[in-house]
Design a protein around this motif. Structure first.
Motif, short mmCIF file in Angstrom:
data_model
loop_
_atom_site.label_atom_id
_atom_site.label_comp_id
_atom_site.label_asym_id
_atom_site.label_seq_id
_atom_site.Cartn_x
_atom_site.Cartn_y
_atom_site.Cartn_z
N THR A 1 30.97 -23.40 47.71
CA THR A 1 30.05 -23.50 48.56
C THR A 1 28.88 -24.16 47.99
N PRO A 2 28.18 -25.18 48.74
CA PRO A 2 26.96 -25.43 48.44
C PRO A 2 25.50 -24.44 48.24
N VAL A 3 25.86 -23.34 49.02
CA VAL A 3 24.70 -22.52 49.09
C VAL A 3 24.88 -21.43 47.88
N ALA A 4 23.77 -21.68 47.21
CA ALA A 4 23.52 -20.88 46.17
C ALA A 4 23.40 -19.14 46.42
N LEU A 5 24.35 -18.26 45.70
CA LEU A 5 24.45 -16.97 46.06
C LEU A 5 24.28 -16.19 44.78
N LEU A 6 23.32 -15.12 45.22
CA LEU A 6 22.92 -14.15 43.86
C LEU A 6 23.02 -12.84 44.49
N ALA A 7 23.17 -11.91 43.60
CA ALA A 7 23.08 -10.48 43.95
C ALA A 7 22.88 -9.79 42.85
N HIS A 8 22.08 -8.95 43.07
CA HIS A 8 21.64 -7.48 42.03
C HIS A 8 22.06 -6.39 42.43
N ARG A 9 21.98 -5.37 41.50
CA ARG A 9 22.30 -4.09 41.90
C ARG A 9 21.19 -3.19 42.08
N PRO A 10 21.14 -2.08 42.86
CA PRO A 10 19.82 -1.33 42.76
C PRO A 10 19.40 -0.74 41.57
N GLY A 11 18.30 -0.52 41.23
CA GLY A 11 17.63 0.15 40.18
C GLY A 11 16.23 -0.35 39.99
N ARG B 1 19.77 -5.85 37.95
CA ARG B 1 20.09 -6.92 36.97
C ARG B 1 21.07 -7.46 37.94
N PHE B 2 21.27 -9.11 37.98
CA PHE B 2 21.97 -9.69 38.48
C PHE B 2 23.83 -9.11 38.34
N CYS B 3 24.40 -9.15 39.21
CA CYS B 3 25.77 -8.71 39.23
C CYS B 3 26.68 -9.74 39.51
N TYR B 4 26.13 -10.95 40.16
CA TYR B 4 26.82 -11.99 40.82
C TYR B 4 25.86 -13.35 40.85
N ALA B 5 26.51 -14.27 40.44
CA ALA B 5 25.85 -15.86 40.74
C ALA B 5 26.82 -16.57 40.86
N ASN B 6 27.03 -17.40 41.98
CA ASN B 6 27.86 -18.50 41.98
C ASN B 6 27.49 -19.71 41.33
N ARG B 7 28.37 -20.54 41.51
CA ARG B 7 28.24 -21.86 40.55
C ARG B 7 27.03 -22.64 41.10
N ALA B 8 26.85 -22.66 42.52
CA ALA B 8 25.70 -23.25 42.87
C ALA B 8 24.32 -22.54 42.30
N ALA B 9 24.47 -21.27 42.18
CA ALA B 9 23.14 -20.72 41.71
C ALA B 9 23.04 -20.99 40.32
N GLN B 10 24.25 -21.19 39.44
CA GLN B 10 24.04 -21.37 38.13
C GLN B 10 23.64 -22.58 37.74
N ARG B 11 24.02 -23.65 38.50
CA ARG B 11 23.20 -24.92 38.48
C ARG B 11 22.00 -25.25 38.59
N HIS B 12 21.48 -24.34 39.48
CA HIS B 12 19.86 -24.33 39.74
C HIS B 12 19.40 -23.92 38.80
N PHE B 13 19.64 -22.57 38.31
CA PHE B 13 18.89 -21.71 37.38
C PHE B 13 19.07 -22.19 36.06
N PRO C 1 17.94 -9.25 34.15
CA PRO C 1 17.17 -8.71 35.08
C PRO C 1 16.85 -9.58 35.84
N SER C 2 16.93 -9.44 37.19
CA SER C 2 16.63 -10.42 38.56
C SER C 2 15.16 -10.80 38.47
N ARG C 3 14.53 -9.95 37.88
CA ARG C 3 12.90 -10.42 37.86
C ARG C 3 12.49 -11.54 37.15
N LEU C 4 13.66 -12.01 36.11
CA LEU C 4 13.21 -12.99 35.42
C LEU C 4 13.55 -14.28 35.86
N SER C 5 14.03 -14.38 37.17
CA SER C 5 14.24 -15.45 38.10
C SER C 5 13.01 -16.04 38.57
#
Length: 157
Positions: free
Chosen positions: A49-59, A63-75, A86-90
């Motif tokens: 998918t061209p849509v960048a998908l990210l997810a983090h767990r609560p806490g 911290r990120f628990c998921y990042a698809n390849r589109a997200a990996q390319r952007h970041f 830690p997702s704050r580092l985005s």
């Protein structure tokens, strides 16, 4: 909710279903148009998918628990670097308060749509995420599994 953090497998069909189903349930529309049904969904969301998908767990410091390849390319991070970060580092230091407000609003309201915000890549370069939806990952029983983002476009800062 809990503070336990755990990654997911990149192509976990249960997590893919949680992304798609929670988006439909919380936001009220499909996450992506025309995803393949059944067992191909997880692979397609992660790899194609061209849509960048990210997810983090609560806490306290999610911290990120998921990042698809589109997200990996952007970041600029690969899976091993992204998952556990830690997702704050985005976001750069100066942009973290605005990001924290967004996540607080999402926690309260369920989702935020058509979001635009400044983010930072591994290299330190900044870029705009645009046309993004951030939502609570809530399963069919109402349990919160974290928050996710679907980034539909990016542009240089």
């Amino acid at each position: 909710m809990g503070d336990g953090w755990e990654p997911v497998d990149a192509e976990d069909p249960e997590f893919a279903a949680l992304l798609v189903d929670s988006h439909l349930r919380v936001v009220g529309r499909p996450l992506v148009p025309g995803p393949p049904p059944g067992p191909e969904l997880a692979r397609w969301l992660y790899r194609e998918t061209p849509v960048a998908l990210l997810a983090h767990r609560p806490g306290a410091d999610p911290r990120f628990c998921y990042a698809n390849r589109a997200a990996q390319r952007h970041f600029g991070y690969d899976w091993a670097e992204f998952v556990g970060l830690p997702s704050r580092l985005s976001a750069a230091d100066v942009d973290r308060a605005e990001r924290a407000r967004l996540l607080s609003d999402v926690a309260r309201d369920g989702f935020s749509d058509d979001y635009r915000g400044l983010r930072v890549a591994k290299s330190g370069s900044q870029f705009w995420i645009e046309n993004a939806t951030v939502w609570n990952l809530v399963d069919a029983e109402g349990r919160l599994h974290g928050q996710a983002a679907a980034i539909r476009s990016v542009s240089p800062a």
